[in-house]
Design a protein around this motif. Structure first.
Motif, PDB file in Angstrom:
ATOM      1  N   SER A 348       0.825  -1.208   0.000  1.00  0.00           N
ATOM      2  CA  SER A 348       0.000   0.000   0.000  1.00  0.00           C
ATOM      3  C   SER A 348       0.857   1.255   0.000  1.00  0.00           C
ATOM      4  O   SER A 348       0.461   2.293  -0.538  1.00  0.00           O
ATOM      5  CB  SER A 348      -0.924   0.019   1.225  1.00  0.00           C
ATOM      6  OG  SER A 348      -1.754  -1.113   1.262  1.00  0.00           O
ATOM      7  N   ALA A 349       2.035   1.164   0.621  1.00  0.00           N
ATOM      8  CA  ALA A 349       2.902   2.335   0.735  1.00  0.00           C
ATOM      9  C   ALA A 349       3.406   2.794  -0.621  1.00  0.00           C
ATOM     10  O   ALA A 349       3.630   3.988  -0.843  1.00  0.00           O
ATOM     11  CB  ALA A 349       4.084   2.026   1.648  1.00  0.00           C
ATOM     12  N   ASP A 350       3.597   1.847  -1.562  1.00  0.00           N
ATOM     13  CA  ASP A 350       4.124   2.212  -2.875  1.00  0.00           C
ATOM     14  C   ASP A 350       3.203   3.209  -3.570  1.00  0.00           C
ATOM     15  O   ASP A 350       3.656   4.213  -4.122  1.00  0.00           O
ATOM     16  CB  ASP A 350       4.299   0.973  -3.748  1.00  0.00           C
ATOM     17  CG  ASP A 350       5.416   0.062  -3.260  1.00  0.00           C
ATOM     18  OD1 ASP A 350       6.282   0.539  -2.497  1.00  0.00           O
ATOM     19  OD2 ASP A 350       5.412  -1.123  -3.624  1.00  0.00           O
ATOM     20  N   GLY A 351       1.896   2.909  -3.556  1.00  0.00           N
ATOM     21  CA  GLY A 351       0.945   3.787  -4.229  1.00  0.00           C
ATOM     22  C   GLY A 351       0.882   5.165  -3.606  1.00  0.00           C
ATOM     23  O   GLY A 351       0.834   6.184  -4.310  1.00  0.00           O
ATOM     24  N   ILE A 352       0.903   5.215  -2.272  1.00  0.00           N
ATOM     25  CA  ILE A 352       0.859   6.502  -1.582  1.00  0.00           C
ATOM     26  C   ILE A 352       2.144   7.280  -1.834  1.00  0.00           C
ATOM     27  O   ILE A 352       2.121   8.477  -2.151  1.00  0.00           O
ATOM     28  CB  ILE A 352       0.652   6.289  -0.068  1.00  0.00           C
ATOM     29  CG1 ILE A 352      -0.774   5.776   0.204  1.00  0.00           C
ATOM     30  CG2 ILE A 352       0.906   7.575   0.703  1.00  0.00           C
ATOM     31  CD1 ILE A 352      -1.850   6.806  -0.048  1.00  0.00           C
ATOM     32  N   GLU A 353       3.297   6.612  -1.691  1.00  0.00           N
ATOM     33  CA  GLU A 353       4.582   7.295  -1.865  1.00  0.00           C
ATOM     34  C   GLU A 353       4.708   7.862  -3.278  1.00  0.00           C
ATOM     35  O   GLU A 353       5.140   9.000  -3.473  1.00  0.00           O
ATOM     36  CB  GLU A 353       5.730   6.327  -1.589  1.00  0.00           C
ATOM     37  CG  GLU A 353       7.099   6.985  -1.689  1.00  0.00           C
ATOM     38  CD  GLU A 353       8.247   6.010  -1.524  1.00  0.00           C
ATOM     39  OE1 GLU A 353       9.384   6.481  -1.360  1.00  0.00           O
ATOM     40  OE2 GLU A 353       8.019   4.789  -1.576  1.00  0.00           O
ATOM     41  N   ALA A 354       4.320   7.057  -4.265  1.00  0.00           N
ATOM     42  CA  ALA A 354       4.417   7.512  -5.650  1.00  0.00           C
ATOM     43  C   ALA A 354       3.491   8.695  -5.910  1.00  0.00           C
ATOM     44  O   ALA A 354       3.866   9.653  -6.600  1.00  0.00           O
ATOM     45  CB  ALA A 354       4.077   6.360  -6.588  1.00  0.00           C
ATOM     46  N   SER A 355       2.291   8.653  -5.363  1.00  0.00           N
ATOM     47  CA  SER A 355       1.339   9.748  -5.566  1.00  0.00           C
ATOM     48  C   SER A 355       1.811  11.028  -4.887  1.00  0.00           C
ATOM     49  O   SER A 355       1.635  12.127  -5.429  1.00  0.00           O
ATOM     50  CB  SER A 355      -0.041   9.342  -5.035  1.00  0.00           C
ATOM     51  OG  SER A 355      -0.537   8.220  -5.738  1.00  0.00           O
ATOM     52  N   LEU A 356       2.422  10.910  -3.712  1.00  0.00           N
ATOM     53  CA  LEU A 356       2.976  12.084  -3.036  1.00  0.00           C
ATOM     54  C   LEU A 356       4.144  12.651  -3.827  1.00  0.00           C
ATOM     55  O   LEU A 356       4.273  13.872  -3.987  1.00  0.00           O
ATOM     56  CB  LEU A 356       3.429  11.709  -1.624  1.00  0.00           C
ATOM     57  CG  LEU A 356       2.318  11.372  -0.614  1.00  0.00           C
ATOM     58  CD1 LEU A 356       2.914  10.769   0.652  1.00  0.00           C
ATOM     59  CD2 LEU A 356       1.514  12.623  -0.255  1.00  0.00           C
ATOM     60  N   ARG A 357       5.003  11.761  -4.337  1.00  0.00           N
ATOM     61  CA  ARG A 357       6.154  12.203  -5.136  1.00  0.00           C
ATOM     62  C   ARG A 357       5.692  12.995  -6.359  1.00  0.00           C
ATOM     63  O   ARG A 357       6.280  14.004  -6.717  1.00  0.00           O
ATOM     64  CB  ARG A 357       6.972  10.979  -5.555  1.00  0.00           C
ATOM     65  CG  ARG A 357       8.007  11.209  -6.666  1.00  0.00           C
ATOM     66  CD  ARG A 357       9.280  11.858  -6.164  1.00  0.00           C
ATOM     67  NE  ARG A 357       9.996  11.029  -5.245  1.00  0.00           N
ATOM     68  CZ  ARG A 357      11.017  10.233  -5.571  1.00  0.00           C
ATOM     69  NH1 ARG A 357      11.406  10.147  -6.822  1.00  0.00           N
ATOM     70  NH2 ARG A 357      11.658   9.549  -4.641  1.00  0.00           N
ATOM     71  N   GLU A 358       4.622  12.512  -6.972  1.00  0.00           N
ATOM     72  CA  GLU A 358       4.097  13.162  -8.177  1.00  0.00           C
ATOM     73  C   GLU A 358       3.701  14.609  -7.896  1.00  0.00           C
ATOM     74  O   GLU A 358       3.845  15.479  -8.756  1.00  0.00           O
ATOM     75  CB  GLU A 358       2.892  12.358  -8.664  1.00  0.00           C
ATOM     76  CG  GLU A 358       2.359  12.790 -10.010  1.00  0.00           C
ATOM     77  CD  GLU A 358       1.158  11.951 -10.430  1.00  0.00           C
ATOM     78  OE1 GLU A 358       0.607  12.222 -11.488  1.00  0.00           O
ATOM     79  OE2 GLU A 358       0.781  11.037  -9.668  1.00  0.00           O
ATOM     80  N   LEU A 359       3.232  14.862  -6.677  1.00  0.00           N
ATOM     81  CA  LEU A 359       2.808  16.214  -6.309  1.00  0.00           C
ATOM     82  C   LEU A 359       3.914  17.011  -5.629  1.00  0.00           C
ATOM     83  O   LEU A 359       3.691  18.135  -5.177  1.00  0.00           O
ATOM     84  CB  LEU A 359       1.586  16.134  -5.381  1.00  0.00           C
ATOM     85  CG  LEU A 359       0.322  15.516  -5.982  1.00  0.00           C
ATOM     86  CD1 LEU A 359      -0.770  15.411  -4.938  1.00  0.00           C
ATOM     87  CD2 LEU A 359      -0.161  16.333  -7.180  1.00  0.00           C
ATOM     88  N   GLY A 360       5.108  16.431  -5.544  1.00  0.00           N
ATOM     89  CA  GLY A 360       6.223  17.131  -4.906  1.00  0.00           C
ATOM     90  C   GLY A 360       6.106  17.210  -3.402  1.00  0.00           C
ATOM     91  O   GLY A 360       6.691  18.101  -2.768  1.00  0.00           O
TER      92      GLY A 360
END
Length: 682
Positions: A348-360
Motif C-alpha cells: 500500500s505504501a508504494d501507491g501513496i509514496e508515488a502519488s505524493l512524489r508526483e505532487l512534490g
C-alpha cells in the motif's frame, strides 16, 4: 517528583503495594509516566536501586525512563537500576558466569545450521513430502523457542503433520546444531534467555521488584524468564488490545491469565486518554469491544476541546484512492511531519509514496525500501531517462550492469562505442550504425605511468558463430569489442529490440508498457528475483523467487499507472526522478505499517486500503496462525495513533488486477458503512 504529575488512576497504580500488580495502560493513557512514577515510588519507599529490574522491548525505551528519573534522583542512584531489554539484561548476567560466551547474529547461526543440514541426504528418507529448506527449519526452531515450552517435534507436527517421516532428520540436525554451539560457546538471542534461566539459581538474585513494559508483547520464553526470577513483586504494564506480535511469538495469554497465575494480583486500569479526541476514541471503542473483554475497560476522553468526527473516504478505484489522498494532504494545512498514512501491507505504501512524489510532497517510510529506490523501478526510470536524454551515460551504465559479464567499466565503453558508431547519437549507433570501427577509448593513455592498459585488440564476430545469432546482429560493429561475451551480446540484442520498439514513442504509458513486457525487463526480473530468493548455500528458493517476481511486476504496474497522468515523457521523467531529488530527506509525511506506528502519535492520520482481504489481511491470518481478533487489535492500534483528525479509506476496485473489493468488516463495526452512502464519492 514524578508522582506529583500523575492523575488519580496513574498514582494509584504507581503507588500500589509490593506484590503482583498488572496495569492495563490503554493507548495514550500515560504508560511511561506511570512506570517512571512507580520506580520513583519504590526509591522513595527505600527500595535499593540495585534491587529494581526494568525490562523493556527497546534499549531506547529503558534509556528514556532512566533519563526521566535522572531529573529527580542522583546519577549514582538511577545508574544502579538494572534496566534494558530482556536480551541485554540476560547477556550481562550470563557473562558473569560464562565469560567466554559469544553472542552470534542470526545470519551467522543460519550459516552454521545450513552447514549441518547440507550433510544430510534426504533422498534416502522415505517421505511423500519435500523436505523444508534449512532456512525454514531454522526459523521454525527459533519461533518454537519463543512460543512453546513443549518439545519441538510435537509443536512442529501440529503445524505440519505431513512431515512426520522427516521429523527424526530435523531433530538430528537441531541436536547437532545445539551441540556445536555448546562446543564453541556460541549463543543466539533466544539462548541468552534459555541459558540465563538455567543459571538463575547461581545468579543469587535478590530483586525486590521486576517491572515489565509492553507486557502484552512478551512471548512464552520471556514469560518463563520472569517466573524463573521469582521476584516477590511484579509490576507489569501493557494493553491486551495492543497485542499485535503473535506472528513473532508474542503470547497474549501472559497478560490474559495474569490473575489466574497470581491469585492475589491487583489489576489497575488507565483509561483516561490524553492523545485522541472524543470521536476517535468512540470509534476505537466500538470496534475493539467486539473482541472478548479480558479486563473490562473503556477509553475516556482527556481532551475536552471540540472535535471533528472521523471521515470515511470511499473510492471507485484503488489508485484513485492513493492520488486523492495525496492531493488532500497537499491541500491541507497540517505540517507534513505531523501526518501519518498507516497501512496493513507494505504494498500500500508504494501507491501513496508515488502519488505524493508526483505532487512534490516529501514523505518518509519507516523500514523497507522506498518505491523509487527499488532496483526494478530504478531500471525502468533509467530506461525512460535514456530515451528522453540519450546522452545520459550513467543511465546507460545502470541499465547494462544487469547484463551478465558486463560491469560498469565495459558498460561505459559500450556507451562510448555506440555514440561513436552513430556519429554522436546513441540511438543511431545502436539501431543504424554508420561507422564500423571501434573508437580509441583511452586517448590519454600513459604507458609509462601505467595509468591505462594497452588499447583493446579488435575482436572477431566469428567467435559468436554457431551460437544462433542472426547475421544482422553479427554485422553490428559492437561485436568487435573483445570484452563483449555471448551473454553480453544477448543483453545488447534485447536492449536494441526494445529501443527499436520505443524509439518513436513519446507517451510515457506506451513506453513503459512495452518496456515491462520486453525480454530485456524479463532478464532484469529474473536476475533480481533470483538474488532475492538465493539462500546462503547458493541454492534458489523457488517459492521465494516466484513471490519476488510477483512483487516486482506489481511495482512496475504501479509505475505504469502513474504514467497515465502524463502525455510527455520529459515531464514524467522530471516528476519521477528530478522531482524526487528536490525533496528533503528525513522529513515529510510518515508512511507506516501498523506495527511500525505503535507507540507514535500524529495530528492527522489516514488508515488506507480498508478492504476485506487487505485489512483484515486474511492471507497473513492463514499463513501465520493469526486470527480476526489480532487483526481487530491492529485496527485499534492504527486509529488510536490519531490526535485530532482520522480518515479511513477504501476502494471498490483494482483495475490492474481486475479485482473487486468489499469494505473491511471493521468499518461496519465502527458504524461507518451506513454513512458511506452519504459521503461524497471521490
Amino acid at each position: 517528583m514524578p508522582l506529583s504529575q500523575l492523575n488519580e488512576e496513574q498514582f494509584a497504580a504507581a503507588s500500589a503495594p509490593l506484590g503482583y500488580n498488572l496495569v492495563i495502560a490503554s493507548a495514550g493513557t500515560g504508560k511511561t509516566s506511570t512506570i517512571v512514577g512507580r520506580i520513583a515510588y519504590l526509591l522513595k519507599e527505600g527500595v535499593p536501586p540495585e534491587k529494581i529490574l526494568l525490562l523493556t522491548f527497546t534499549n531506547k525505551a529503558a534509556g528514556e525512563m532512566i533519563a526521566r528519573l535522572g531529573r529527580y534522583f542522583p546519577q549514582k542512584t538511577v545508574g544502579a537500576i538494572e534496566a534494558g531489554t530482556f536480551h541485554a539484561v540476560c547477556y550481562r548476567w550470563l557473562k558473569k558466569y560464562r565469560p567466554s560466551v559469544a553472542l552470534k547474529q542470526p545470519a551467522e547461526l543460519k550459516t552454521l545450521f545450513r552447514s549441518i543440514y547440507e550433510k544430510r541426504n534426504f533422498k534416502r528418507i522415505p517421505s511423500d513430502s519435500e523436505p523444508f529448506s534449512a532456512t525454514f527449519i531454522y526459523d521454525m526452531y527459533s519461533l518454537y523457542q519463543n512460543s512453546s515450552l513443549g518439545t519441538f517435534d510435537s509443536w512442529f507436527l501440529q503445524k505440519y503433520p505431513e512431515h512426520e517421516g522427516l521429523m527424526d532428520a530435523y531433530l538430528d540436525i537441531i541436536n547437532e546444531y545445539e551441540e556445536t554451539k555448546e562446543e564453541y560457546g556460541f549463543v543466539s538471542f533466544n539462548d541468552l534467555i534459555v541459558h540465563t534461566n538455567k543459571y538463575m539459581n547461581e545468579l543469587e538474585l535478590s530483586l525486590e521488584e521486576v517491572l515489565v513494559d509492553e507486557y502484552q508483547d512478551t512471548n512464552t520464553l520471556q514469560g518463563a524468564f520472569i517466573d524463573e526470577i521469582a521476584s516477590p513483586s511484579l509490576f507489569c504494564v501493557g494493553d491486551y488490545d495492543q497485542s499485535i506480535y503473535a506472528f513473532n511469538g508474542a503470547n497474549i495469554e501472559n497478560i490474559s491469565t495474569f490473575t489466574e497465575r497470581y491469585p492475589d494480583a491487583r489489576v489497575y486500569t488507565l483509561v483516561k486518554n490524553y492523545r485522541s479526541k472524543a470521536p476517535i476514541l468512540s470509534l476505537a471503542n466500538r470496534v475493539i469491544e467486539k473482541n472478548p473483554r479480558i479486563y473490562p475497560k473503556t477509553l475516556e476522553v482527556g481532551r475536552k476541546e471540540s472535535a471533528k468526527a472521523p471521515v470515511l473516504l470511499v473510492f471507485d478505484e484503488l489508485f484513485t484512492q492513493y492520488h486523492s489522498i495525496a492531493r488532500k494532504i497537499g491541500e491541507g494545512s497540517t505540517d507534513y511531519e505531523d501526518i501519518a498514512v498507516i497501512f496493513r501491507n507494505n504494498s500500500s505504501a508504494d501507491g501513496i509514496e508515488a502519488s505524493l512524489r508526483e505532487l512534490g510532497i516529501p514523505s518518509r517510510r519507516k523500514g523497507g525500501t522506498s518505491f523509487f529506490e527499488a532496483r526494478e523501478i530504478k531500471f525502468l526510470l533509467d530506461l525512460l531517462s535514456l530515451l528522453h536524454n540519450p546522452k545520459d551515460m550513467m543511465a546507460f551504465i545502470h541499465i547494462f550492469e544487469y547484463g551478465n559479464g558486463i560491469g560498469s567499466s565495459l558498460a561505459k565503453e559500450l556507451f562510448q562505442s555506440l555514440v561513436h558508431f552513430g556519429e554522436g547519437e546513441l540511438i543511431d549507433g545502436t539501431l543504424r550504425p554508420t561507422l564500423n570501427t571501434l573508437p580509441k577509448l583511452n586517448p590519454n593513455k600513459n604507458v609509462q605511468l601505467g595509468l591505462f592498459d594497452d588499447d583493446l585488440e579488435v575482436g572477431s564476430a566469428s567467435r559468436f558463430s554457431g551460437m544462433g545469432f542472426d547475421r544482422d546482429i553479427l554485422s553490428h560493429p559492437v561485436v568487435k569489442h573483445p570484452r563483449l561475451n555471448a551473454d553480453g551480446l544477448r543483453f545488447f540484442i534485447d536492449f536494441r529490440t526494445l529501443l527499436e520498439a520505443i524509439e518513436k514513442e513519446e507517451h510515457p504509458r506506451r513506453v513503459l508498457r512495452k518496456a515491462i513486457s520486453s525480454s530485456l525487463y524479463e532478464r532484469v526480473v529474473n536476475t533480481l528475483s533470483g538474488q532475492r530468493a538465493k539462500l546462503k548455500s547458493g541454492e534458489i528458493d523457488r517459492f521465494k523467487m516466484e513471490e519476488s517476481r510477483e512483487k516486482i511486476y506489481a511495482k512496475a504496474s504501479l509505475l505504469l499507472e502513474l504514467s497515465s497522468q502524463y502525455r510527455e515523457l520529459g515531464r514524467f521523467v522530471n516528476a519521477m526522478i528530478l522531482g524526487g531529488n528536490e525533496l528533503s530527506e528525513g522529513s515529510g509525511v510518515n508512511l507506516l505499517t501498523v506495527h511500525a506506528s505503535k507507540g507514535l502519535e500524529f495530528t492527522e492520520v489516514y488508515v488506507v486500503d480498508l478492504m476485506d482481504g487487505r485489512f483484515p489481511n486474511r492471507k497473513l491470518m492463514s499463513r501465520s496462525g493469526g486470527d480476526m481478533e489480532e487483526e481487530r487489535r491492529l485496527f485499534y492500534v492504527a486509529v488510536t495513533r490519531a490526535r485530532d483528525m482520522l480518515y479511513l479509506s477504501y476502494a471498490k476496485y483494482d483495475r490492474v488486477r481486475k479485482m473487486d473489493f468489499k469494505p473491511s468488516p471493521f468499518l461496519e463495526e465502527a458504524g461507518l458503512i451506513e454513512r458511506a452512502k452519504e459521503s461524497a464519492m471521490i
